[in-house]
Motif scaffolding. Structure first.
Motif, short mmCIF file in Angstrom:
data_model
loop_
_atom_site.label_atom_id
_atom_site.label_comp_id
_atom_site.label_asym_id
_atom_site.label_seq_id
_atom_site.Cartn_x
_atom_site.Cartn_y
_atom_site.Cartn_z
N SER A 107 0.79 -1.21 0.09
CA SER A 107 -0.12 0.08 0.12
C SER A 107 0.78 1.27 0.07
N GLU A 160 2.21 1.76 -3.57
CA GLU A 160 1.33 2.19 -4.31
C GLU A 160 1.03 3.69 -4.11
N GLN A 161 0.98 4.42 -2.71
CA GLN A 161 0.92 5.63 -2.57
C GLN A 161 2.09 6.49 -3.02
N GLU A 215 2.41 7.04 -6.94
CA GLU A 215 1.65 8.55 -7.22
C GLU A 215 2.53 9.66 -7.57
N TYR A 255 3.31 -3.74 -11.80
CA TYR A 255 3.06 -2.19 -11.36
C TYR A 255 3.87 -1.40 -12.63
#
Length: 172
Positions: A19, A22-23, A26, A64
Motif C-alpha cells: 500500500s 502504491e501511494q 503516485e 506495476y
C-alpha cells in the motif's frame, strides 16, 4: 524525473508495504526500495535473507508501472553516518519516504526531503504480526501479496521461522 527511496526490513514484504509503494508511486517515476538489515537472517525478527526479500518485492511489483530497484542495506551501528551509508549503496534519489522517527530525523539532518504516508491497517499489517502468525500456524497469507506467500513456500520459510523461534532443550 523523480526517484524516491523507501527503506524497510520487509520481514516479510506485506500488504502494508505494498500500500505504501502504491501511494509513493503516485509521486515518483522510479523507486528505490532499501532492504534494511540486509546482513541479518535466520532469526525470529529477521527470518528471511536479503535475496529472499528482493524476490518477494520484485515478484510483488512486477505488474506495476513503476521502475523499482531493490537494494540491500546492511545495518550500521553509527546513526551519524547512516544516510551516507545508504547513499553509497543506492542509486541517487530525490526524496525519502518513511514513518520511522529516527529515519526521518537522519534524512532531514542530511538535507534530504522526507515525506510520510499514512499507514494502511497498521494494527494488523506489521511484520511482527505476520511473523507471529507464521510461528503459530495462523492465517498470515491474507496479510501478504500472493507472490510473497509463494516465495515463503519456495524457501520453506514457515519451517525456518518456527525452528529459529524455538529455544534449545536446556531453555537457553
Amino acid at each position: 524525473m523523480t526517484r524516491g527511496f523507501y527503506i524497510g526490513r520487509f520481514q516479510p514484504f506485506h500488504n502494508g508495504h505494498l500500500s505504501m509503494v502504491e501511494q509513493i508511486a503516485e509521486d515518483v517515476d522510479e523507486l528505490v526500495l532499501g532492504i534494511g538489515s540486509a546482513d541479518d537472517s535466520h532469526t525470529t525478527r529477521n527470518p528471511f535473507t536479503a535475496g529472499e526479500r528482493i524476490m518477494m518485492i520484485t515478484k510483488s511489483l512486477v505488474d506495476y508501472d513503476l521502475v523499482t530497484y531493490a537494494v540491500p542495506i546492511e545495518d550500521l551501528e553509527r546513526n551519524s553516518v547512516w544516510v551516507s551509508h545508504v547513499q553509497s549503496m543506492s542509486p541517487d534519489f530525490d526524496v525519502a519516504y518513511s514513518n520511522n522517527p529516527l529515519v526521518i530525523q537522519l534524512f532531514r539532518e542530511a538535507d534530504i526531503e522526507v515525506r510520510q504516508s499514512p499507514m494502511f491497517n497498521r494494527e494488523v499489517l506489521e511484520g511482527s504480526e505476520v511473523r507471529e502468525r507464521m510461528i503459530n500456524g495462523g492465517d498470515w497469507e491474507t496479510l501478504v501479496p500472493e507472490p510473497v506467500a509463494e516465495v515463503v513456500d519456495e524457501t520453506d520459510g514457515i519451517e525456518r521461522i518456527q525452528m529459529v523461534n524455538r529455544s534449545d532443550s536446556n531453555g537457553g
